[in-house]
Design a protein around this motif. Structure first.
Motif, PDB file in Angstrom:
ATOM      1  N   UNK A 260       0.944  -1.335   0.037  1.00  0.00           N
ATOM      2  CA  UNK A 260      -0.047  -0.108   0.099  1.00  0.00           C
ATOM      3  C   UNK A 260       0.903   1.240   0.044  1.00  0.00           C
ATOM      4  N   UNK A 261       2.063   1.010   0.785  1.00  0.00           N
ATOM      5  CA  UNK A 261       2.889   2.423   1.038  1.00  0.00           C
ATOM      6  C   UNK A 261       3.620   2.620  -0.485  1.00  0.00           C
ATOM      7  N   UNK A 262       3.984   1.488  -1.161  1.00  0.00           N
ATOM      8  CA  UNK A 262       4.640   1.647  -2.546  1.00  0.00           C
ATOM      9  C   UNK A 262       3.517   2.188  -3.466  1.00  0.00           C
ATOM     10  N   UNK A 263       2.323   1.711  -3.258  1.00  0.00           N
ATOM     11  CA  UNK A 263       1.337   2.141  -4.439  1.00  0.00           C
ATOM     12  C   UNK A 263       0.960   3.708  -4.180  1.00  0.00           C
ATOM     13  N   UNK A 333     -11.365   4.599   5.008  1.00  0.00           N
ATOM     14  CA  UNK A 333     -10.750   5.602   5.399  1.00  0.00           C
ATOM     15  C   UNK A 333     -10.095   5.550   6.747  1.00  0.00           C
ATOM     16  N   UNK A 334      -9.239   6.572   7.007  1.00  0.00           N
ATOM     17  CA  UNK A 334      -8.507   6.425   8.271  1.00  0.00           C
ATOM     18  C   UNK A 334      -9.345   7.314   9.341  1.00  0.00           C
ATOM     19  N   UNK A 360      -5.451  10.045   4.534  1.00  0.00           N
ATOM     20  CA  UNK A 360      -6.815  10.146   4.698  1.00  0.00           C
ATOM     21  C   UNK A 360      -7.314   8.549   4.214  1.00  0.00           C
ATOM     22  N   UNK A 361      -6.761   7.965   3.076  1.00  0.00           N
ATOM     23  CA  UNK A 361      -7.186   6.812   2.578  1.00  0.00           C
ATOM     24  C   UNK A 361      -6.046   6.107   2.348  1.00  0.00           C
ATOM     25  N   UNK A 362      -5.430   5.393   3.216  1.00  0.00           N
ATOM     26  CA  UNK A 362      -4.047   4.777   2.976  1.00  0.00           C
ATOM     27  C   UNK A 362      -4.195   3.682   2.136  1.00  0.00           C
ATOM     28  N   UNK A 363      -5.191   2.863   1.980  1.00  0.00           N
ATOM     29  CA  UNK A 363      -5.111   1.590   1.414  1.00  0.00           C
ATOM     30  C   UNK A 363      -5.896   1.993   0.126  1.00  0.00           C
ATOM     31  N   UNK A 364      -6.212   3.150  -0.446  1.00  0.00           N
ATOM     32  CA  UNK A 364      -7.084   3.345  -1.847  1.00  0.00           C
ATOM     33  C   UNK A 364      -6.228   2.986  -2.945  1.00  0.00           C
TER      34      UNK A 364
END
Length: 425
Positions: A260-263, A333-334, A360-364
């Motif tokens: 997710x962070x890389x995305x 959402x976070x 706000x949306x870390x996995x979007x």
């Protein structure tokens, strides 16, 4: 259609609609195609498409306010489904925000709490559907832009997997394949119906492989990256699937969070590179748009090539997580939707802007970069606002998402406060 037009006027202060053509809407409603949505009024996002007869300005003064003369492949399918278009909805300039507040206006507000954002970049569509102006509206998603507004406004939002929805007629691999188009809806039923009407025969390089629901599912859940109410509802949603034969299994959350962070990093780079390729004079663009464009223009060919390689690696890493599970439930959402103005585009610190959106949306962006399908729906309330969850499935797993979402929807954990225009409350 008359009821929808009246509702649009009644809710004008929400800023959901940027262009309205009542005559064109009435003409469409008099002779709709006999599809699943025959005669249903709808609005289309001011980004994506195009839809003949309606201008697509991408929330920017850089694009002409002239109505298009040709439909995209998706627009053809929308009309064949019987949907009757009467306007376009507010989007941030070139979709560069998780709020829909373009400098050219209008400022889009959340019908559930008008001082809060409706999300972005499909915020106008989400606000229109949540307010009951229409029951369904076109939306696009390159980094959460269907799912984030749906989550903010208590709607169902499906980001289809790469290649399942047409992107033609000129398939140019827009945004490196991370963008998808479909809709925001008030129910899983309508989401499934519009997906069925639009999917398949995409004439692109990513032929879909359908994974229909089959037997008990192994459910992985991620209870990180959000505040307490949003984390609790993730576990509640997973537990709600257990009585239907599905079971919760451990998940490699570290690998999922790393992907997710890389995305998020890759999403920022891809958007910047895309802006740099547009043949436009950015002198009149918003400051943040100019900053993103400059970031993309400074990127080397080797840097762009590295992005495409890293995208493939994210997909690989997510496939590895799915070796042990069939469906993943995460926060969408976070936090609750923040106030209007929380994602300003008047500045030029593009990295800080992307960081705010990721927080706000870390996995979007994970579903966009990987190409996997993902869906959000509300599964509870907190202080009058929806508590959304996100479901992610393997590539081709839209039917799996829809089946699981239908089970969760039956729990009746969220009620829409606004009736759909023209229908009984």
């Amino acid at each position: 259609m008359e009821a929808a037009l009246a509702a649009a006027a009644r809710h004008a202060d929400l800023g959901a609609i940027v262009h309205l053509d009542a005559a064109r809407g009435r003409a469409a409603a008099r002779d709709p195609a006999p599809g699943a949505f025959a005669g249903v009024p709808t609005l289309v996002k001011d980004l994506g498409g195009p839809f003949a007869g309606f201008p697509m300005r991408a929330g920017s003064r850089l694009l002409a306010d002239d109505p298009g003369t040709a439909d995209s492949d998706l627009a053809v399918r929308f009309r064949a489904a019987g949907l009757c278009v009467f306007g376009t909805t507010t989007a941030p300039e070139f979709g560069l925000s998780l709020a829909s507040e373009p400098a050219v206006g209008p400022i889009c507000r959340n019908p559930l709490a008008p001082d809060l954002t409706a999300g972005g970049s499909s915020g106008g569509s989400a606000a229109a559907v949540a307010a009951g102006i229409v029951a369904i509206a076109h939306a696009t998603d390159a980094g959460g832009s269907i799912r984030v507004p749906a989550a903010c406004c208590g709607l169902v939002g499906l980001k289809p997997g790469r290649g399942s929805i047409p992107a033609g007629p000129g398939y140019g691999n827009y945004l490196g394949g991370i963008a998808s188009e479909l809709a925001v809806c008030r129910s899983v039923r309508d989401t499934a119906a519009i997906f069925a009407a639009c999917r398949g025969d995409t004439r692109g390089p990513f032929p879909p492989v359908a994974y229909a629901p089959e037997g008990p599912l192994r459910i992985g859940l991620l209870t990180e990256t959000a505040d307490a109410p949003r984390l609790a509802v993730v576990e509640e949603a997973a537990r709600a699937l257990e009585p239907h034969g599905h079971r919760i299994v451990p998940i490699d959350s570290a690998a999922l969070l790393a992907a997710a962070r890389e995305s998020a990093r890759l999403f920022a780079a891809i958007v910047a590179v895309n802006l740099a390729t547009l043949p436009l004079d950015f002198a009149q663009a918003e400051p943040m748009t100019r900053a993103a464009r400059d970031l993309g223009a400074a990127m080397t060919g080797a840097g762009v090539w590295r992005i495409t390689t890293d995208m493939a690696l994210v997909s690989r890493d997510l496939w590895r997580v799915f070796e042990g599970v069939d469906l993943i439930v995460t926060p969408m959402l976070a936090t609750a939707p923040p106030p209007v103005g929380s994602f300003p585009t008047q500045g030029t610190d593009i990295q800080a802007h992307f960081a705010r959106m990721t927080a706000f949306a870390p996995l979007a962006a994970l579903a966009n970069i990987s190409g996997f399908p993902a869906l959000t729906l509300p599964f509870g309330t907190d202080k009058g606002l929806p508590l959304p969850v996100q479901l992610i499935a393997p590539m081709g797993g839209e039917e799996r998402l829809l089946a699981a979402a239908a089970l969760l929807e039956r729990e009746d954990r969220w009620q829409h406060p606004f009736a759909i225009a023209g229908l009984a409350a």
